[in-house]
Design an enzyme around this catalytic site. Structure first.
Site, short mmCIF file in Angstrom:
data_model
loop_
_atom_site.label_atom_id
_atom_site.label_comp_id
_atom_site.label_asym_id
_atom_site.label_seq_id
_atom_site.Cartn_x
_atom_site.Cartn_y
_atom_site.Cartn_z
N HIS A 293 1.80 2.37 -5.36
CA HIS A 293 2.67 1.77 -4.62
C HIS A 293 3.97 1.52 -5.58
O HIS A 293 5.24 1.41 -5.27
CB HIS A 293 2.16 0.27 -4.36
CG HIS A 293 1.02 0.27 -3.11
ND1 HIS A 293 -0.15 -0.26 -3.36
CD2 HIS A 293 1.15 0.62 -1.93
CE1 HIS A 293 -0.68 -0.36 -2.47
NE2 HIS A 293 -0.17 0.47 -1.52
N LYS B 87 -8.09 -5.69 9.04
CA LYS B 87 -9.20 -5.56 8.44
C LYS B 87 -9.50 -6.46 7.52
O LYS B 87 -8.69 -7.32 7.28
CB LYS B 87 -9.31 -4.16 7.66
CG LYS B 87 -8.30 -4.02 6.73
CD LYS B 87 -8.13 -2.52 6.19
CE LYS B 87 -6.74 -2.44 5.59
NZ LYS B 87 -6.02 -1.24 5.56
N ARG C 59 1.59 10.58 0.81
CA ARG C 59 0.69 10.95 -0.07
C ARG C 59 0.41 12.37 0.57
O ARG C 59 1.16 13.01 1.08
CB ARG C 59 -0.35 10.30 -0.17
CG ARG C 59 -0.31 9.15 -1.04
CD ARG C 59 -1.01 7.98 -0.95
NE ARG C 59 -1.33 7.38 0.25
CZ ARG C 59 -2.06 6.23 0.57
NH1 ARG C 59 -2.88 5.88 -0.48
NH2 ARG C 59 -2.23 6.12 1.75
N SER D 207 -5.59 1.85 -2.38
CA SER D 207 -6.13 0.50 -2.79
C SER D 207 -7.61 0.63 -2.44
O SER D 207 -8.21 0.06 -3.10
CB SER D 207 -5.35 -0.57 -1.73
OG SER D 207 -4.06 -0.58 -2.25
P1 ADP Z 1 -0.88 -0.11 4.87
O1 ADP Z 1 -2.14 -0.89 5.00
O2 ADP Z 1 0.31 -0.82 5.88
O3 ADP Z 1 -0.92 1.51 4.89
P2 ADP Z 1 -0.87 -0.09 2.00
O4 ADP Z 1 -0.58 -1.46 1.24
O5 ADP Z 1 -2.05 0.63 1.97
O6 ADP Z 1 -0.32 -0.44 3.51
O7 ADP Z 1 0.56 1.01 1.80
C1 ADP Z 1 1.71 0.81 2.07
C2 ADP Z 1 2.42 2.12 2.07
O8 ADP Z 1 2.22 2.54 0.63
C3 ADP Z 1 1.82 3.47 2.93
O9 ADP Z 1 2.99 3.90 3.50
C4 ADP Z 1 0.98 3.98 2.02
O10 ADP Z 1 0.97 5.31 2.54
C5 ADP Z 1 1.92 3.73 0.72
N1 ADP Z 1 0.99 4.13 -0.31
C6 ADP Z 1 -0.09 3.80 -0.82
N2 ADP Z 1 -0.64 4.21 -1.79
C7 ADP Z 1 0.37 5.02 -2.20
C8 ADP Z 1 0.25 6.13 -3.42
N3 ADP Z 1 -0.64 6.16 -4.15
N4 ADP Z 1 1.39 6.76 -3.32
C9 ADP Z 1 2.46 6.70 -2.30
N5 ADP Z 1 2.28 5.93 -1.57
C10 ADP Z 1 1.47 5.23 -1.30
#
Ligand code: ADP
Length: 159
Positions: A17, A41, A90, A128
């Protein structure tokens, strides 16, 4: 002034992130990290904790601010005056979900655009949920998340 909203659940925020946020902070005048109250969730961290970990992790970036929100992300984007939302792309595995999300948001609010950024290669497979699993199994997280997140995971009894 070019503003962008980067929404997510950030449960917890990872270096993946942060990689996206740092790239965005160079491209836009202002980046708003939007921490969603709705996770769809069971989350490990509550909204306050997720927000505070984002805030600590972004403290070195002066044009980044963190805000929590409830309800539809497009409504929040309008409220903060951001014409675009940022999502991380990703591996190919993100594509289907992110595309359907972008098209749904476009339907809900045609004037808000979705912009995709690709992370640096080393963060391509970081998520995450992966971090939560490594923490559960007692693995070393220093290459994956900021120190404040490691501390927070420890105090949850994970890691
Ligand atoms: P959500 O539950 O809305 O997907 P996340 O917090 O998991 O929220 O992710 C927010 C955004 O960040 C999403 O677009 C996700 O694809 C992106 N993201 C998460 N991890 C990474 C990473 N390692 N590299 C690039 N983008 C990421």
């Amino acid at each position: 002034m070019h503003k962008v909203l980067y929404p997510g659940t950030f449960d917890p925020i990872t270096f993946g992130h942060l990689n996206i946020i740092e790239k965005a902070s160079k491209l836009y005048d202002e980046v708003i990290v939007g921490v969603a109250s709705y996770t769809g969730k069971q989350s490990l961290f509550n909204l306050e904790e997720r927000h505070s970990l984002c805030e600590i992790s972004c403290a070195h970036l002066p044009n980044v601010r963190v805000e929590s929100f409830e309800g539809l992300v497009v409504e929040f984007a309008k409220r903060v005056g951001a014409p675009a939302m940022l999502r991380g792309m990703r591996a190919v595995s993100d594509f289907e979900y992110e595309l359907s999300l972008a098209l749904t948001n476009k339907k809900l609010c045609p004037e808000i655009e979705t912009v995709f950024l690709v992370p640096s290669l080393k963060y391509m497979y970081l998520s995450s949920s992966m971090v939560r699993q490594i923490a559960d199994l007692g693995g070393d997280l220093k290459d994956f998340v900021p120190a404040c997140v490691i501390e927070a995971l420890k105090s949850k009894g994970a890691s």
